[in-house]
Design an enzyme around this catalytic site. Sequence first.
Site, PDB file in Angstrom:
ATOM      1  N   THR A  62       0.730  -1.067   0.016  1.00 32.47           N
ATOM      2  CA  THR A  62      -0.079  -0.064  -0.045  1.00 32.47           C
ATOM      3  C   THR A  62       0.900   1.154  -0.169  1.00 32.47           C
ATOM      4  O   THR A  62       1.930   1.111  -0.121  1.00 32.47           O
ATOM      5  CB  THR A  62      -0.850  -0.086   1.097  1.00 32.47           C
ATOM      6  N   LYS A  66       3.262   1.440  -3.680  1.00 31.18           N
ATOM      7  CA  LYS A  66       2.691   0.765  -4.713  1.00 31.18           C
ATOM      8  C   LYS A  66       3.237   0.793  -6.058  1.00 31.18           C
ATOM      9  O   LYS A  66       3.634   0.041  -6.948  1.00 31.18           O
ATOM     10  CB  LYS A  66       1.079   1.417  -4.787  1.00 31.18           C
ATOM     11  N   ALA A 129      -8.351  10.661 -11.440  1.00 32.06           N
ATOM     12  CA  ALA A 129      -7.330  10.161 -12.366  1.00 32.06           C
ATOM     13  C   ALA A 129      -6.219   9.632 -11.843  1.00 32.06           C
ATOM     14  O   ALA A 129      -5.284   9.764 -12.383  1.00 32.06           O
ATOM     15  CB  ALA A 129      -7.205  10.925 -13.792  1.00 32.06           C
ATOM     16  N   THR A 154      -7.570  17.945 -13.440  1.00 31.63           N
ATOM     17  CA  THR A 154      -6.520  17.900 -14.240  1.00 31.63           C
ATOM     18  C   THR A 154      -6.674  17.329 -15.619  1.00 31.63           C
ATOM     19  O   THR A 154      -6.421  15.932 -15.530  1.00 31.63           O
ATOM     20  CB  THR A 154      -5.063  17.635 -13.657  1.00 31.63           C
TER      21      THR A 154
HETATM   22  P1  ATR Z   1      -4.810   7.403  -5.902  1.00 34.43           P
HETATM   23  O1  ATR Z   1      -3.542   6.987  -6.355  1.00 34.43           O
HETATM   24  O2  ATR Z   1      -5.211   6.985  -4.376  1.00 34.43           O
HETATM   25  O3  ATR Z   1      -6.157   7.279  -6.553  1.00 34.43           O
HETATM   26  P2  ATR Z   1      -3.938  10.173  -6.254  1.00 34.43           P
HETATM   27  O4  ATR Z   1      -3.085   9.672  -7.064  1.00 34.43           O
HETATM   28  O5  ATR Z   1      -3.463  10.896  -5.251  1.00 34.43           O
HETATM   29  O6  ATR Z   1      -4.803   9.114  -5.429  1.00 34.43           O
HETATM   30  O7  ATR Z   1      -4.987  10.787  -7.044  1.00 34.43           O
HETATM   31  C1  ATR Z   1      -6.057  11.675  -6.490  1.00 34.43           C
HETATM   32  C2  ATR Z   1      -7.033  12.055  -7.568  1.00 34.43           C
HETATM   33  O8  ATR Z   1      -8.052  12.755  -7.033  1.00 34.43           O
HETATM   34  C3  ATR Z   1      -6.601  12.794  -8.820  1.00 34.43           C
HETATM   35  O9  ATR Z   1      -7.707  12.623  -9.913  1.00 34.43           O
HETATM   36  C4  ATR Z   1      -6.753  14.416  -8.420  1.00 34.43           C
HETATM   37  O10 ATR Z   1      -7.029  15.101  -9.438  1.00 34.43           O
HETATM   38  P3  ATR Z   1      -5.858  16.016 -10.043  1.00 34.43           P
HETATM   39  O11 ATR Z   1      -5.372  14.883 -10.973  1.00 34.43           O
HETATM   40  O12 ATR Z   1      -6.356  16.984 -10.721  1.00 34.43           O
HETATM   41  O13 ATR Z   1      -4.694  16.288  -9.191  1.00 34.43           O
HETATM   42  C5  ATR Z   1      -7.850  14.174  -7.398  1.00 34.43           C
HETATM   43  N1  ATR Z   1      -8.330  15.012  -6.592  1.00 34.43           N
HETATM   44  C6  ATR Z   1      -7.630  15.125  -5.103  1.00 34.43           C
HETATM   45  N2  ATR Z   1      -8.160  16.133  -4.545  1.00 34.43           N
HETATM   46  C7  ATR Z   1      -8.914  17.084  -5.289  1.00 34.43           C
HETATM   47  C8  ATR Z   1      -9.575  18.147  -5.288  1.00 34.43           C
HETATM   48  N3  ATR Z   1      -9.572  18.800  -4.008  1.00 34.43           N
HETATM   49  N4  ATR Z   1     -10.277  18.517  -6.164  1.00 34.43           N
HETATM   50  C9  ATR Z   1     -10.537  17.896  -7.280  1.00 34.43           C
HETATM   51  N5  ATR Z   1      -9.791  16.596  -7.420  1.00 34.43           N
HETATM   52  C10 ATR Z   1      -8.979  16.068  -6.552  1.00 34.43           C
END
Ligand code: ATR
Length: 279
Positions: A62, A66, A129, A154
């Site tokens: 985790t 990862k 994403a 994004t």
């Molecule tokens: P994981 O690997 O656990 O899926 P991550 O890689 O940190 O987590 O992915 C976070 C996702 O949440 C991304 O899609 C991120 O959007 P960005 O690609 O624009 O960064 C999204 N995310 C996290 N916080 C956010 C927020 N406050 N508003 C909108 N999107 C958010």
Amino acid sequence: MYTFGLIGYPIKHSLSPWIHTTFLEQKNLKGTYELFEVSPQESIEQKLQTLKDKGVQGCNVTVPYKETVLPYLDVVDESAVEIGAINTIVFKNGKTYGYNTDGKGYVRSLETSFPGVFTPSLRILLIGAGGAARGIYRALLDKGCKEVSIANRTLSTAESIREINQTETKSMIMSLEEAEEQLASYDVVIQTTSVGMKPHEEQSILSLNNIRQGTIVSDIVYQPIETSFLREAAARQCQVHYGHTMLLYQAQYAFELWTGTKPEIGTMDEQLQHILEGK
Ligand code: ATR
């Protein structure tokens, strides 16, 4: 006697020991599931070697390892290479094999909650994403879904997920604002970001103002179980799918890889819900 465990940091509050110990008991197998915490000062490569030497048969991986564990594995499953992340390792005949069961587990959890959901015309919208979205996207393609669109803050990150797609599956990329407007076009909406997770329970990634009644709305956040996003979905007469079920089914796949037997989830769904509500 099996020895399994979890690599990560910090992992003290992990639910995986409970899940895998329950599986072992159910299958009448002797074994333990331990926490192999790897602090930022330690070497992940060294940790893998130590586990191999100890005779551990399998472990989960985790945050934050990862992705970083990938170069140290002998064989990596093709879908895990595409996802770019590992959550399960099998130690066998002196070699390490890497897999990612998160997306497959998600798909199995959705299908268990909604049997027959994967019809040819199903239109799915993935919100987010990150790593979790990547795994779920790949698993939905493997399932043969014909439309899986991605909405993200994004756009370039969503574009990079779409590059996994070597199939005819239609994938539109859109902003969160566009997604809000187009919600009525989707049969399943899957929230994969961490938005709404404790201690920010009041947050929601987008408004469900335009969603159709009966749409399946899913959130992979499981702390709290009922996120603001799912509460709004329920209030709008949608069908909700809770995040903790993904945790159970990704573990079920991992356990199968380690032992060759498939444990039943049965009432573990409700039990896990109680554990989480008590946290
Ligand atoms: P994981 O690997 O656990 O899926 P991550 O890689 O940190 O987590 O992915 C976070 C996702 O949440 C991304 O899609 C991120 O959007 P960005 O690609 O624009 O960064 C999204 N995310 C996290 N916080 C956010 C927020 N406050 N508003 C909108 N999107 C958010």
